[in-house]
Scaffold this active site. Structure first.
Site, short mmCIF file in Angstrom:
data_model
loop_
_atom_site.label_atom_id
_atom_site.label_comp_id
_atom_site.label_asym_id
_atom_site.label_seq_id
_atom_site.Cartn_x
_atom_site.Cartn_y
_atom_site.Cartn_z
N GLU A 1 46.82 35.60 42.21
CA GLU A 1 47.41 36.86 42.67
C GLU A 1 47.24 37.07 44.17
O GLU A 1 47.98 37.85 44.76
CB GLU A 1 46.77 38.03 41.90
N ASP B 1 44.92 37.97 38.19
CA ASP B 1 43.79 38.83 37.84
C ASP B 1 43.72 39.04 36.34
O ASP B 1 44.74 39.18 35.66
CB ASP B 1 43.92 40.19 38.55
N TYR C 1 34.78 41.00 39.43
CA TYR C 1 36.09 41.66 39.38
C TYR C 1 35.91 43.18 39.32
O TYR C 1 35.20 43.70 38.45
CB TYR C 1 36.86 41.17 38.16
#
Length: 636
Positions: free
Chosen positions: A12, A113, A322
């Protein structure tokens, strides 16, 4: 470009693509450009591979171009018009790069992601690349941190792409486009003569309920009736400690003055009650997205959107895990001892980290688990100098908050002593409250939450204290403060408005539209935002009530679980909002008049806004979203 690749890894962001090349390569990588997009060639297990990073979504939903001429299309028609997929503005080079690469490989690893939004982008990539090469095999890499271990593990445990997650994203995009466009056009066209050229009144099914919370608190402030009341305050000295005790005498000024005159000259008071209680304060639970944004606003005075942008950057560079997660429970697979070990010499916390590691780790835990990502945690140690130089001071402060929060979840409870004293001053009973930290526990590494200490002397019933001064204060009741961003995020979480990935965007959109401003962490509605919200609330309240969006989010979540078909959810929600649209349209004469009055106040005769929306898309062309290249229809 003529090489053939054993596999192509699509990420991404370019920084994540670079990380894959660095951490998976046998002996380094080579930077190339594909249709103007940076990519990285490397060998893995002796075979030539390529990694390439996008910039988020490459496709979007829009209406066919003939429906984007506001003056010629009844907004109601949008509820019956199927949006089409188009290339996002500025994403053309990525589409060309993906099509070129598709002809040079047979296997694509979708390393977007690991969340619904990433899954949606993964299916956009599949759609684009399959068009150029129908024989491609697609696999999904799922990871929570950009570290060598996590990326290698993701490649070892590839999974199938999940169409349910992608369909949830697509359904939300279709609904937000259709509902937002229809109501925005209806509102704007009803007062177009009062709006400066190129400006519009926007509505959003998430944006507007957020505005509701802001305006609701502002109205509570306006409706507050201020009252005067009187307080006797005595400054006292006991056991060598100076402290204050007070009593509220109510609103009767004459009675308060009479009581004050009776006690103002007294020189001693007697302790009639002394209470002490030791309370344990638990460390915070592991950090999810909303709490990160909320605490960064509360402790660091950094806006939620900026916080998440910084956290994304920290994640891409391998400093934290994340940052888009709902989870507040550490999974058993996460090596907490190893992670904490990175910080045995970090800043002022190293000594306490060594103490933590000398015993069994018993982390706190919350109640939420999205089954996708662990709570946000650091993945490596970094110094203030390193991060400030590389990403700036705010990045360091966000990183420091993540590290300290993680360490706090592994820490001991703090111990506080709460004290209460009651003293008799000539028959008048005054109260004093104190608080002191007996054992800091997790406060050693998490100073943000440490309470301010108020010291009271250790006294017992019957002790005499010296009266230093007595005064009578006139005070006023205070209205509730404007809602803070921290409170706003908590309410959005409670009502299910948006997701952990989008909540800060809905706040930001209102600020961009000039519907409210943020000053000193507080959200203050502008005249335009207040007028728009109240007009909708009085005509069709469902359009602003948070419960309506909450029901929509619940239906979208059912798509992700495979319990509902996206077409059925979209159809049902659009039918509901079509009913609201017709109600609003029937009341437009009254509503338009209300909005005209507000716009006259906001814009004035010179067309300049006092807290109004800025023009978008230029003055000559009114379109809700710019259409790019026409694409296909439907869900994944």
């Amino acid at each position: 470009m003529s090489a053939h690749y054993s596999e192509v890894i699509v990420t991404e962001k370019p920084t994540v693509a670079l990380a894959f090349a660095k951490y998976l390569s046998d002996r380094g990588y080579r930077t190339i450009r594909v249709e103007g997009v940076k990519a990285f060639e490397f060998r893995r297990n002796g075979l030539l591979s390529l990694s390439i990073g996008l910039r988020g979504h490459v496709l979007d939903y829009d209406f066919p171009s003939e429906y984007n001429i506001w003056a010629k299309v009844d907004p109601r028609e949008l509820f019956f018009t199927k949006p089409i997929l188009v290339v996002r503005e500025g994403a053309g080079k990525y589409v060309r790069a993906l099509r070129t690469i598709a002809k040079r490989t047979r296997r694509v690893i979708l390393a977007l992601d690991a969340d619904p939004e990433g899954e949606g982008i993964a299916f956009e990539v599949m759609r684009i690349m399959s068009f150029a090469n129908p024989e491609l095999e697609f696999k999904r890499a799922w990871f929570s941190a950009v570290t060598p271990e996590d990326l290698a593990e993701a490649i070892r445990k590839l999974r199938e792409p999940n169409p349910n997650l992608a369909n949830k994203v697509a359904a939300r995009m279709v609904l937000d486009l259709t509902i937002g466009a229809a109501f925005t056009r209806l509102l704007t066209l009803s007062v177009k003569d009062e709006l400066p050229r190129g400006r519009f009144l926007s509505y959003g099914p998430c944006q507007t309920p957020v505005l509701y919370f802001v305006v609701k608190r502002a109205l509570e402030r306006e409706q507050h009736k201020q009252k005067r009341y009187y307080v006797v305050v005595a400054e006292l000295l006991g056991d060598g400690v100076r402290f204050a005790a007070s009593v509220n005498l109510g609103e009767d000024r004459e009675k308060a003055a009479e009581v004050f005159s009776r006690v103002k000259s007294l020189k001693t008071a007697v302790v009639t009650k002394s209470e002490r209680a030791v309370v344990e304060v638990a460390p915070p639970v592991p950090l999810n997205t909303v709490e990160l944004e909320r605490r960064a606003s509360l402790y660091l005075n950094i806006r939620p959107k900026e916080t998440l942008d910084i956290a994304e950057r920290l994640y891409q560079l391998g400093y934290i895990s994340y940052p888009r997660t709902d989870t507040t429970i550490y999974p058993p697979t996460l090596n907490l001892r190893k992670l904490a070990g990175f910080f045995v010499s970090w800043e002022d916390a190293g000594w306490y980290v060594r103490k933590i590691l000398s015993r069994e780790l018993k982390p706190t835990q919350g109640r939420e688990d999205d089954k996708a990502h662990p709570p946000i945690h650091p993945t490596r140690a970094a110094s203030r100098e390193e991060l400030t130089k590389r990403l700036g001071e705010k990045a360091w402060r966000v990183y420091e908050l993540v590290v300290r929060h993680f360490l706090a979840t592994l820490s001991e409870e703090a111990e506080l002593e709460r004290q209460k004293l009651e003293v008799d001053l000539g028959g008048l009973k005054l109260q004093a409250e104190g608080r002191r930290v007996l054992y800091p526990g997790f406060y050693y590494v998490y100073p943000y939450a440490r309470p301010e200490e108020v010291y009271l002397p250790y006294l017992v019933e019957g002790d005499e204290v010296e009266v230093l001064k007595v005064r009578l204060e006139e005070r006023k009741t205070q209205p509730p403060p404007y809602i803070s961003e921290s409170e706003l995020l908590a309410l959005m979480k409670r009502y299910g408005i948006g997701t952990d990935a989008t909540m800060q965007d809905h706040i930001h959109t209102n600020v961009e539209r000039k519907y409210f401003v943020v000053r000193e962490k507080r959200c203050i509605p502008t005249p335009l935002g207040k007028a728009l919200l109240l007009s909708l609330l009085e005509t069709v309240p469902q359009l602003v009530m948070p419960e309506v969006r909450g029901r929509m989010e619940a239906a979208l979540a059912a798509i992700a679980r495979g319990e509902e078909e996206p077409e059925d959810v979209v159809r049902g929600v659009l039918e509901e909002f079509l009913g609201y649209y017709d109600q609003l349209k029937s009341k437009m004469p009254t509503l338009s008049e209300r909005l005209r009055e507000a716009l006259a106040e906001v814009y004035g005769s010179d067309g300049r806004a006092k807290g109004a929306v800025a023009p978008e898309g230029g003055a000559k062309k009114q379109v809700y979203k710019r259409a790019g290249r026409r694409g296909e229809e439907g869900f994944s």
